[in-house]
Design an enzyme around this catalytic site. Structure first.
Site, PDB file in Angstrom:
ATOM      1  N   ILE A 184       0.859  -1.188   0.000  1.00  0.00           N
ATOM      2  CA  ILE A 184       0.000   0.000   0.000  1.00  0.00           C
ATOM      3  C   ILE A 184       0.891   1.232   0.000  1.00  0.00           C
ATOM      4  CG2 ILE A 184      -1.781   1.288   1.226  1.00  0.00           C
ATOM      5  CD1 ILE A 184      -2.752  -1.383   2.345  1.00  0.00           C
ATOM      6  N   HIS A 185       0.981   1.858  -1.153  1.00  0.00           N
ATOM      7  CA  HIS A 185       1.737   3.104  -1.293  1.00  0.00           C
ATOM      8  C   HIS A 185       0.740   4.200  -1.671  1.00  0.00           C
ATOM      9  CE1 HIS A 185       1.630   2.470  -5.663  1.00  0.00           C
ATOM     10  NE2 HIS A 185       1.913   1.205  -5.373  1.00  0.00           N
TER      11      HIS A 185
END
Length: 91
Positions: free
Chosen positions: A14-15
């Site tokens: 999750i960026h």
């Protein structure tokens, strides 16, 4: 309160882009939504900074929690998103 465990499947975790998609989805619900990484404080699903601070890499297990009138639907949709590629093609 509705709870569900999920595993982040996106190969980059999750960026920024997935975090923005999570926040956009969560903001469509009236329920309070939290995402918890073991050993860390709960992240508000409607706050992009909280989501980014999870630093959830691929393979990380997260607990999703929602409380409110549409909690079950929120958790179901969020779980599907978390266990997908977030409909992205970025490298």
């Amino acid at each position: 309160m509705v709870k569900k465990m999920v595993t982040v499947k996106h190969k980059y975790g999750i960026h920024a882009r997935p975090a923005a998609k999570i926040v956009s989805l969560c903001n469509g619900f009236d329920s309070d939504i939290e995402i918890i990484k073991e050993g860390e404080p709960a992240a508000n699903g409607k706050n992009i900074l909280d989501i980014m601070m999870l630093a959830a890499a691929s393979g990380v297990n997260l607990e999703l929690r929602a409380d409110g009138p549409d909690a079950e639907e929120a958790i179901n949709q969020l779980a599907v998103m978390m266990e997908s590629d977030f409909d992205t093609n970025e490298i």
